[in-house]
Design a protein around this motif. Structure first.
Motif, PDB file in Angstrom:
ATOM      1  N   ILE A 111       0.841  -1.197   0.000  1.00 26.19           N
ATOM      2  CA  ILE A 111       0.000   0.000   0.000  1.00 26.19           C
ATOM      3  C   ILE A 111       0.874   1.245   0.000  1.00 26.19           C
ATOM      4  O   ILE A 111       0.535   2.260  -0.603  1.00 26.19           O
ATOM      5  N   GLU A 112       2.037   1.151   0.648  1.00 28.19           N
ATOM      6  CA  GLU A 112       2.934   2.288   0.773  1.00 28.19           C
ATOM      7  C   GLU A 112       3.724   2.579  -0.491  1.00 28.19           C
ATOM      8  O   GLU A 112       4.485   3.536  -0.546  1.00 28.19           O
ATOM      9  N   ARG A 113       3.595   1.768  -1.509  1.00 26.69           N
ATOM     10  CA  ARG A 113       4.389   1.920  -2.728  1.00 26.69           C
ATOM     11  C   ARG A 113       4.179   3.300  -3.344  1.00 26.69           C
ATOM     12  O   ARG A 113       3.054   3.774  -3.496  1.00 26.69           O
TER      13      ARG A 113
END
Length: 82
Positions: free
Chosen positions: A60-62
């Protein structure tokens, strides 16, 4: 066969987005009235330039912009066995 694989899976009756060897075998049977084993389908696909791949799961943090910048900055490295 290329045209059949280029179609969306929904066109062949599957709702998700993953081609499997069993599904390819089913399409070959329906469309071309031929029977292949699963290994035969794999060999047929490899012979025609297709490869087995699994969709990547992304964090999700990409940060796609940071990844794109990194790809431009870092030169491609050849694999020693390639």
């Amino acid at each position: 066969m290329e045209a059949e694989l280029a179609k969306r899976l929904a066109a062949h009756g599957w709702e998700d987005q993953r081609w499997t060897l069993l599904r390819v075998r089913t399409v070959i049977g329906r469309r071309f009235h031929l029977t292949y084993t699963i290994q035969g389908v794999r060999k047929l696909l490899v012979r025609n330039g297709w490869s087995c791949q699994v969709p990547a799961r992304r964090a999700i943090e990409r940060d796609d912009e940071a990844v794109a910048g990194w790809v431009k900055e870092v030169p491609a490295v050849s694999h020693p066995l390639a």
